[in-house]
Design a protein around this motif. Structure first.
Motif, short mmCIF file in Angstrom:
data_model
loop_
_atom_site.label_atom_id
_atom_site.label_comp_id
_atom_site.label_asym_id
_atom_site.label_seq_id
_atom_site.Cartn_x
_atom_site.Cartn_y
_atom_site.Cartn_z
N LEU A 164 0.83 -1.21 0.00
CA LEU A 164 0.00 0.00 0.00
C LEU A 164 0.87 1.26 0.00
N VAL A 165 1.91 1.26 0.81
CA VAL A 165 2.79 2.42 0.90
C VAL A 165 3.60 2.58 -0.39
N GLU A 166 4.20 1.48 -0.86
CA GLU A 166 5.03 1.54 -2.07
C GLU A 166 4.24 2.02 -3.29
N ARG A 167 3.00 1.58 -3.39
CA ARG A 167 2.17 1.92 -4.55
C ARG A 167 1.32 3.16 -4.34
N ILE A 222 -1.45 3.56 -2.61
CA ILE A 222 -2.86 3.21 -2.83
C ILE A 222 -3.51 2.93 -1.48
N GLY A 223 -4.82 2.85 -1.46
CA GLY A 223 -5.55 2.67 -0.22
C GLY A 223 -6.16 1.30 -0.02
N ALA A 224 -6.11 0.45 -1.06
CA ALA A 224 -6.72 -0.87 -0.93
C ALA A 224 -6.07 -1.85 -1.89
N LEU A 225 -6.16 -3.11 -1.52
CA LEU A 225 -5.67 -4.20 -2.36
C LEU A 225 -6.81 -5.18 -2.60
N VAL A 226 -6.92 -5.64 -3.83
CA VAL A 226 -7.87 -6.70 -4.12
C VAL A 226 -7.16 -8.01 -3.79
N VAL A 227 -7.82 -8.84 -3.00
CA VAL A 227 -7.26 -10.13 -2.60
C VAL A 227 -7.78 -11.17 -3.59
N THR A 228 -6.84 -11.86 -4.23
CA THR A 228 -7.23 -12.82 -5.26
C THR A 228 -6.74 -14.22 -4.91
N GLY A 229 -7.52 -15.18 -5.34
CA GLY A 229 -7.19 -16.59 -5.12
C GLY A 229 -6.87 -17.25 -6.45
N VAL A 230 -7.28 -18.49 -6.56
CA VAL A 230 -7.03 -19.29 -7.75
C VAL A 230 -7.66 -18.61 -8.98
N ASP A 231 -6.95 -18.66 -10.09
CA ASP A 231 -7.42 -18.09 -11.35
C ASP A 231 -7.71 -16.60 -11.26
N ASN A 232 -7.01 -15.91 -10.37
CA ASN A 232 -7.16 -14.46 -10.21
C ASN A 232 -8.59 -14.05 -9.85
N CYS A 233 -9.30 -14.95 -9.15
CA CYS A 233 -10.67 -14.68 -8.70
C CYS A 233 -10.63 -13.79 -7.47
N VAL A 234 -11.54 -12.83 -7.41
CA VAL A 234 -11.63 -11.93 -6.26
C VAL A 234 -12.19 -12.71 -5.08
N VAL A 235 -11.40 -12.79 -3.98
CA VAL A 235 -11.85 -13.48 -2.78
C VAL A 235 -12.00 -12.52 -1.59
N GLY A 236 -11.52 -11.28 -1.77
CA GLY A 236 -11.63 -10.32 -0.70
C GLY A 236 -11.06 -8.98 -1.10
N ILE A 237 -11.16 -8.04 -0.19
CA ILE A 237 -10.55 -6.73 -0.37
C ILE A 237 -9.98 -6.30 0.98
N LEU A 238 -8.84 -5.65 0.93
CA LEU A 238 -8.16 -5.20 2.14
C LEU A 238 -7.81 -3.74 1.97
N SER A 239 -8.25 -2.92 2.91
CA SER A 239 -7.94 -1.49 2.86
C SER A 239 -7.08 -1.10 4.05
#
Length: 142
Positions: free
Chosen positions: A30-33, A35-52
């Motif tokens: 978050l600091v390096e980029r 940005i305020g949030a990251l999309v959490v992805t699992g298998v096959d780049n599927c959205v499994v969560g979000i972290l802010s």
């Protein structure tokens, strides 16, 4: 104005992270980029969560510094509201306001296509209002 228009201007790059990564790693990204949030992805780049940033702050407030060693999966939002590229800025603004969140991943055909922030929505809405104002002034003075 649609989500597709926003993404065509800002780009569709999304910074993602694995749910097994710890909060310290997420905070660094978050600091390096800047940005305020990251999309959490699992298998096959599927959205499994979000972290802010807010998730990290709450985890530290509840668990202290040891929270930084906790896997993202333990604190992320799992029920992620997403949108499609054809949704309008007004629709997205309403969803974000009602849900009280600031980021919404864009998913099209099951694929992560981008992310829209409340800042993106406000920027586009202000631009629309400015264009409407100019058009009305031109109409009145014509």
């Amino acid at each position: 104005m649609t989500v597709k228009a926003i993404l065509s201007h800002k780009g569709s790059d999304v910074i993602t992270i694995d749910p097994a990564a710890d909060l310290a790693a997420a905070a660094r990204v978050l600091v390096e980029r800047n940005i305020g949030a990251l999309v959490v992805t699992g298998v096959d780049n599927c959205v499994v969560g979000i972290l802010s940033e807010r998730h990290i702050v709450r985890a530290i407030a509840e668990r202290g510094a040891k929270a930084l060693d906790v896997p993202i999966a333990e604190v992320m939002t799992r029920k992620v509201v997403t949108c499609g590229i054809d949704e309008t800025v007004i629709e997205i603004m309403a969803v974000m306001t009602e849900g009280k969140f600031r980021y919404i991943p864009v998913v099209e055909h099951g694929r992560l296509d981008g992310i829209v922030s409340i800042g993106d929505v406000v920027k586009w809405r202000l631009n629309d209002m400015k264009q409407e104002s100019v058009a009305l002034r031109e109409y009145i003075t014509a």
